[in-house]
Motif scaffolding. Structure first.
Motif, short mmCIF file in Angstrom:
data_model
loop_
_atom_site.label_atom_id
_atom_site.label_comp_id
_atom_site.label_asym_id
_atom_site.label_seq_id
_atom_site.Cartn_x
_atom_site.Cartn_y
_atom_site.Cartn_z
N HIS A 114 73.43 -5.79 68.84
CA HIS A 114 73.99 -4.53 68.35
C HIS A 114 73.85 -3.41 69.39
CE1 HIS A 114 75.10 -5.45 64.18
NE2 HIS A 114 74.15 -6.36 64.26
N PRO A 115 74.75 -3.36 70.37
CA PRO A 115 74.66 -2.31 71.39
C PRO A 115 75.02 -0.92 70.87
CG PRO A 115 76.68 -3.56 71.67
CD PRO A 115 75.88 -4.25 70.60
N GLU A 116 75.69 -0.86 69.71
CA GLU A 116 76.07 0.47 69.19
C GLU A 116 74.86 1.28 68.76
OE1 GLU A 116 75.57 -1.93 65.47
OE2 GLU A 116 76.30 -2.30 67.50
N VAL A 117 73.77 0.59 68.36
CA VAL A 117 72.58 1.29 67.88
C VAL A 117 71.96 2.14 68.99
CG1 VAL A 117 70.25 0.98 66.94
CG2 VAL A 117 72.14 -0.43 66.10
N THR A 118 72.04 1.65 70.23
CA THR A 118 71.50 2.39 71.37
C THR A 118 72.59 3.13 72.15
OG1 THR A 118 71.66 0.40 72.76
CG2 THR A 118 69.56 0.80 71.64
N ARG A 119 73.83 3.13 71.59
CA ARG A 119 74.97 3.79 72.25
C ARG A 119 75.13 3.26 73.68
NH1 ARG A 119 73.96 5.75 67.60
NH2 ARG A 119 74.38 7.92 67.04
#
Length: 227
Positions: A209-214
């Motif tokens: 989940h790369p979106e969690v760390t932008r």
């Protein structure tokens, strides 16, 4: 003009203000923020199985995380812990197949990577603890699993990630057969964590989940490809 990135969404009961358990098309804002920080314009796409015409006005497609894919789509019967949303499958598979045909840039996150694999002829493991013998990819409700991935030298994901091998994931299913895609990243237990289509302009799926760390490496690459 910023590249327009369509993000697939959930339809689930949601509560806000005086409204309770209202059927709602939504997506965690992490995806929107990650696209915007990368210089893109985020547009949320509710499930729609009628056609893929929306792709005409999009510059890129982001397949978001979410529920399990209906196992019939890869020739399997549902396992006891599989929970699917056929209406979301219908809309997303229509979009992704057309996007691949048009060579539209696509990034698949978690479920999105699995959609890419199944859409290109692949299959899934329906419950990883039955296959791997552990629950480290989804250790507890709402708790991300922490892993180090190994990336194939020269691959797109290896170039984007560099020496940073740490990933955090939350899933109980995984890719068994990537279809026509190429597995370019795996965790220490051998599970596929990244897939690519080298014959396309930009097609990348990641199981974490790369979106969690932008993560601007991945979202920046999507927006750049869509520009």
């Amino acid at each position: 003009m910023r590249p327009i990135i369509g993000i697939t969404s959930y339809v689930v009961p949601a509560t806000w203000g005086v409204w309770h358990e209202v059927s709602t098309a939504l997506i965690p804002n992490d995806y929107v923020a990650a696209v915007e920080l990368a210089g893109g314009r985020a547009v949320i796409l509710p499930p729609d199985e009628r056609d893929a015409d929306v792709l005409r006005v999009l510059d890129g497609l982001l397949l978001a995380g979410g529920p399990d894919i209906e196992p019939g789509r890869y020739g399997a019967e549902p396992a006891p812990l599989t929970e699917s949303r056929p209406e979301r499958d219908a809309g997303e598979f229509l979009l992704v197949r057309k996007a691949l045909e048009l060579d539209l840039p696509v990034l698949g996150v978690c479920r999105g990577m699995q959609v890419l694999a199944v859409a290109t002829g692949g299959t899934l493991h329906q419950h990883l603890p039955d296959v791997l013998g552990h629950e480290q990819h989804r250790p507890a409700p709402g708790v991300y699993g922490e892993h180090e991935a190994r990336f194939e030298g020269g691959s797109l994901i290896a170039k984007l990630m560099g020496d940073d091998l740490g990933i955090h994931c939350y899933h109980h299913q995984g890719v068994a057969d990537p279809g026509t895609l190429r597995v370019t990243g795996r965790t220490e237990d051998g599970l596929a964590e990244a897939v690519e289509a080298p014959d396309r302009r930009f097609v990348l799926g990641v199981q974490w989940h790369p979106e969690v760390t932008r993560d601007q490496r991945l979202f920046g690459a999507l927006v750049e490809a869509a520009g």
